[in-house]
Scaffold this active site. Structure first.
Site, PDB file in Angstrom:
ATOM      1  N   GLU A   1      -9.183  11.142   6.092  1.00 17.38           N
ATOM      2  CA  GLU A   1     -10.372  11.788   6.647  1.00 17.38           C
ATOM      3  C   GLU A   1     -10.911  11.056   7.874  1.00 17.38           C
ATOM      4  O   GLU A   1     -11.737  11.588   8.596  1.00 17.38           O
ATOM      5  CB  GLU A   1     -11.451  11.864   5.567  1.00 17.38           C
ATOM      6  CG  GLU A   1     -11.040  12.735   4.396  1.00 17.38           C
ATOM      7  CD  GLU A   1     -12.052  12.698   3.260  1.00 17.38           C
ATOM      8  OE1 GLU A   1     -13.094  12.039   3.400  1.00 17.38           O
ATOM      9  OE2 GLU A   1     -11.780  13.332   2.232  1.00 17.38           O
TER      10      GLU A   1
ATOM     11  N   HIS B   1      -8.383   5.937  10.880  1.00 14.11           N
ATOM     12  CA  HIS B   1      -7.786   4.629  10.633  1.00 14.11           C
ATOM     13  C   HIS B   1      -6.299   4.613  10.942  1.00 14.11           C
ATOM     14  O   HIS B   1      -5.767   3.626  11.442  1.00 14.11           O
ATOM     15  CB  HIS B   1      -8.039   4.180   9.188  1.00 14.11           C
ATOM     16  CG  HIS B   1      -7.135   4.848   8.199  1.00 14.11           C
ATOM     17  ND1 HIS B   1      -7.308   6.154   7.790  1.00 14.11           N
ATOM     18  CD2 HIS B   1      -6.025   4.388   7.569  1.00 14.11           C
ATOM     19  CE1 HIS B   1      -6.340   6.468   6.936  1.00 14.11           C
ATOM     20  NE2 HIS B   1      -5.566   5.425   6.786  1.00 14.11           N
TER      21      HIS B   1
ATOM     22  N   TRP C   1       0.864  -1.183   0.000  1.00  7.68           N
ATOM     23  CA  TRP C   1       0.000   0.000   0.000  1.00  7.68           C
ATOM     24  C   TRP C   1       0.896   1.226   0.000  1.00  7.68           C
ATOM     25  O   TRP C   1       1.864   1.296   0.738  1.00  7.68           O
ATOM     26  CB  TRP C   1      -0.895  -0.015   1.244  1.00  7.68           C
ATOM     27  CG  TRP C   1      -2.020   0.951   1.173  1.00  7.68           C
ATOM     28  CD1 TRP C   1      -2.060   2.178   1.756  1.00  7.68           C
ATOM     29  CD2 TRP C   1      -3.271   0.787   0.492  1.00  7.68           C
ATOM     30  NE1 TRP C   1      -3.244   2.795   1.485  1.00  7.68           N
ATOM     31  CE2 TRP C   1      -4.017   1.949   0.703  1.00  7.68           C
ATOM     32  CE3 TRP C   1      -3.812  -0.242  -0.278  1.00  7.68           C
ATOM     33  CZ2 TRP C   1      -5.287   2.124   0.177  1.00  7.68           C
ATOM     34  CZ3 TRP C   1      -5.075  -0.065  -0.797  1.00  7.68           C
ATOM     35  CH2 TRP C   1      -5.798   1.100  -0.566  1.00  7.68           C
TER      36      TRP C   1
ATOM     37  N   VAL D   1       3.932   2.857   5.215  1.00  7.39           N
ATOM     38  CA  VAL D   1       3.499   4.244   5.407  1.00  7.39           C
ATOM     39  C   VAL D   1       1.988   4.233   5.603  1.00  7.39           C
ATOM     40  O   VAL D   1       1.261   3.545   4.883  1.00  7.39           O
ATOM     41  CB  VAL D   1       3.905   5.152   4.218  1.00  7.39           C
ATOM     42  CG1 VAL D   1       3.307   4.701   2.909  1.00  7.39           C
ATOM     43  CG2 VAL D   1       3.542   6.600   4.488  1.00  7.39           C
ATOM     44  N   VAL D   2       1.550   4.967   6.628  1.00  8.77           N
ATOM     45  CA  VAL D   2       0.123   5.132   6.894  1.00  8.77           C
ATOM     46  C   VAL D   2      -0.139   6.632   6.918  1.00  8.77           C
ATOM     47  O   VAL D   2       0.293   7.335   7.829  1.00  8.77           O
ATOM     48  CB  VAL D   2      -0.287   4.483   8.237  1.00  8.77           C
ATOM     49  CG1 VAL D   2      -1.790   4.635   8.451  1.00  8.77           C
ATOM     50  CG2 VAL D   2       0.119   3.017   8.276  1.00  8.77           C
TER      51      VAL D   2
ATOM     52  N   SER E   1       0.491  -1.898   5.759  1.00 11.75           N
ATOM     53  CA  SER E   1       1.293  -1.752   6.976  1.00 11.75           C
ATOM     54  C   SER E   1       0.780  -2.618   8.120  1.00 11.75           C
ATOM     55  O   SER E   1       1.565  -3.119   8.928  1.00 11.75           O
ATOM     56  CB  SER E   1       1.345  -0.286   7.401  1.00 11.75           C
ATOM     57  OG  SER E   1       2.090   0.459   6.457  1.00 11.75           O
TER      58      SER E   1
ATOM     59  N   PHE F   1      10.948  -0.671  13.352  1.00  8.36           N
ATOM     60  CA  PHE F   1       9.757   0.069  12.932  1.00  8.36           C
ATOM     61  C   PHE F   1      10.193   1.118  11.906  1.00  8.36           C
ATOM     62  O   PHE F   1      10.667   2.194  12.256  1.00  8.36           O
ATOM     63  CB  PHE F   1       9.114   0.733  14.154  1.00  8.36           C
ATOM     64  CG  PHE F   1       7.844   1.483  13.866  1.00  8.36           C
ATOM     65  CD1 PHE F   1       6.622   0.837  13.848  1.00  8.36           C
ATOM     66  CD2 PHE F   1       7.859   2.860  13.651  1.00  8.36           C
ATOM     67  CE1 PHE F   1       5.443   1.531  13.612  1.00  8.36           C
ATOM     68  CE2 PHE F   1       6.687   3.557  13.409  1.00  8.36           C
ATOM     69  CZ  PHE F   1       5.477   2.896  13.390  1.00  8.36           C
TER      70      PHE F   1
END
Length: 168
Positions: A94, A97, A31, A89-90, A65, A122
């Protein structure tokens, strides 16, 4: 110190251990691959630059992730793997999450490291937007992948020092 104040690719390289015989597992979240591929390149190249052998770096891909934790457990559970680097990566969106995912991944990776006694790093970016992510994946703030690889190397050095010069 925030990465706005420190470049992620600049670190002290004094007294690094010999990692030529150490094996690394690098997990990469698919992702946001535009970012995670750059993190992988940074980690991979940093390991090579500091003595790792290409044949001793194994890559694994996970969908996102959140899956880094289980993938790290699988890698760290292998006798031949000395350290695991989890890259993802997160990006805050909006919804909240990102709070849930980031907390779960940080907690999960910590637990894998404690459970296995191996460095589980990490290397997950937690930016507010894509621009901040790219800035930390080889952009103006360096590359979190570089930092994650260097952390793995230094943790292996600490393990060696604590064990009296021998890796356990």
């Amino acid at each position: 110190m925030s990465s706005a104040d420190k470049n992620l690719s600049v670190f002290n390289t004094n007294d690094l251990p010999d990692i030529s015989d150490k094996k690394f597992g690098i997990l990469v979240a698919e992702w946001n691959s535009e970012v995670t591929e750059k993190l992988f390149e940074g980690a991979y190249n940093t390991l090579l630059q500091h003595g790792a052998r290409e044949k001793n770096i194994e890559r694994g891909n996970v969908p996102g992730s959140f899956e880094l934790t289980l993938g790290s457990q699988w890698f760290a559970g292998r006798e031949d793997i000395d350290a695991v680097i989890a890259l993802g990566v997160v990006i805050q969106g909006e919804t909240k999450h990102n709070d849930y995912i980031n907390h779960a991944v940080a907690h999960g990776l910590t637990n894998v490291g404690i459970k296995t006694g191996k460095p589980v790093i990490f290397g997950v970016l937690t930016p507010n937007n894509m621009e901040q992510a790219l800035d930390r994946a080889g952009g103006v703030h360096g590359n979190k992948g570089d930092e994650a690889a260097m952390t793995a190397i230094k943790m292996l050095g600490l393990k060696k020092n604590i064990s009296g010069g021998f890796f356990f």
